[in-house]
Write an enzyme that holds these catalytic residues in place. Sequence first.
Site, PDB file in Angstrom:
ATOM      1  N   LYS A  54       1.648  -9.142  -0.842  1.00 55.52           N
ATOM      2  CA  LYS A  54       1.981  -8.388  -2.064  1.00 55.52           C
ATOM      3  C   LYS A  54       2.469  -9.337  -3.160  1.00 55.52           C
ATOM      4  O   LYS A  54       2.087  -9.217  -4.319  1.00 55.52           O
ATOM      5  CB  LYS A  54       3.034  -7.313  -1.757  1.00 55.52           C
ATOM      6  CG  LYS A  54       2.466  -6.149  -0.965  1.00 55.52           C
ATOM      7  CD  LYS A  54       3.536  -5.221  -0.401  1.00 55.52           C
ATOM      8  CE  LYS A  54       2.903  -4.151   0.479  1.00 55.52           C
ATOM      9  NZ  LYS A  54       3.896  -3.305   1.162  1.00 55.52           N
ATOM     10  N   GLN A  98      10.284  -2.827   1.701  1.00 53.46           N
ATOM     11  CA  GLN A  98       9.305  -2.826   2.790  1.00 53.46           C
ATOM     12  C   GLN A  98       9.849  -2.040   3.994  1.00 53.46           C
ATOM     13  O   GLN A  98      10.962  -2.286   4.449  1.00 53.46           O
ATOM     14  CB  GLN A  98       8.979  -4.272   3.190  1.00 53.46           C
ATOM     15  CG  GLN A  98       7.900  -4.407   4.232  1.00 53.46           C
ATOM     16  CD  GLN A  98       6.530  -3.933   3.748  1.00 53.46           C
ATOM     17  OE1 GLN A  98       6.112  -4.199   2.631  1.00 53.46           O
ATOM     18  NE2 GLN A  98       5.830  -3.188   4.607  1.00 53.46           N
ATOM     19  N   ASP A 121       5.941   2.657  -5.059  1.00 56.55           N
ATOM     20  CA  ASP A 121       5.383   3.110  -3.778  1.00 56.55           C
ATOM     21  C   ASP A 121       5.137   4.628  -3.788  1.00 56.55           C
ATOM     22  O   ASP A 121       4.433   5.152  -2.925  1.00 56.55           O
ATOM     23  CB  ASP A 121       6.377   2.808  -2.641  1.00 56.55           C
ATOM     24  CG  ASP A 121       5.906   1.642  -1.774  1.00 56.55           C
ATOM     25  OD1 ASP A 121       4.715   1.284  -1.838  1.00 56.55           O
ATOM     26  OD2 ASP A 121       6.749   1.105  -1.018  1.00 56.55           O
TER      27      ASP A 121
END
Length: 290
Positions: A54, A98, A121
């Site tokens: 990422k 994460q 997200d």
Amino acid sequence: MTAKRIDGKAAAQAIRDRIGGLVTEFRSAAGRAPGLAVVLVGDDPASAVYVRSKGKATREAGMESFEHRLPASASQEELLALVDELNDNPAVDGILVQLPLPPQIDERVVIMRISPDKDVDGFHPVNAGRLAIGLHGFVPCTPLGCLRLLQQELGDLSGKEAVVIGRSNIVGKPMALLLLRESCTVTVAHSRTQDVPAVVRRADIVVAAVGRPKMVKGDWLKPGATVIDVGINRTDDGLVGDVDFEGASEVAGAITPVPGGVGPMTIAMLIRNTFVSAARREGFNYEKSL
Ligand code: NDP
């Protein structure tokens, strides 16, 4: 019949290149780069790989990547303090924590603490609600990537029969809502569904997000169906999806491979969501279809 292989890697690269161009314009207009903060707690190897890729994709798009690592022993308060700091930092447009988190930390509390307007997200309940009632917000990256692949393959999705297998908050549910938004007739199958093959056989569009290696067989499919395989399963035969690719390829019209299908699109959509956040925050004009 041999199905067309949908190249998610190429589609993802095209999107990332397009965003890279827009980032150059953004930088000269706003006098700064869009920024994505990624937080990794602990040292789960799979999570570390995701975080690295990422960060790399963010930098390649010309954006700023802020990487924060906390030890596996970090307390929930420490992580929440970091999230507060990132919420307040004007250089940060997107925040991603994460998952999974160590057991002493409640994932839901952390997600709720991220500002919904930096929640790239799309996991915050405010963004889940926005998607449900048709307001602009952030949509989770994996289902958004699946939608882009379907639109690229099929154009207008209106009126199509779509079956989503799986109802998780991060893939199945938002996928179903996105397909409904595109005017598909949507069915969601899950572990309590009776006769999943019969349900799948109705579908023009199948999205499999289950986590069971090669569960969806060729003879479950309507001939010519478009199949999106979200599954990532590590087996003795290597990485496989939730769809039996060989069998399904004989019946489907088009199908995503694993790897090289949905995975790269997930990262492209994260870059997309971060750019969109930066553009919204700076009042920068961009194509809404991006
Ligand atoms: P979850 O485990 O959260 O959800 C799985 C879903 O599948 C559940 O809704 C479950 O039903 C359903 N299910 C389980 N067994 C069956 C069955 N026999 N028949 C029908 N439905 C069943 O998984 P995720 O949604 O998080 O992920 C799904 C897959 O996608 C995984 O392989 C994951 O690794 C992968 N993934 C890939 C990403 C990418 O970037 N490509 C990103 C995210 C996930 P119930 O609700 O009833 O338990």
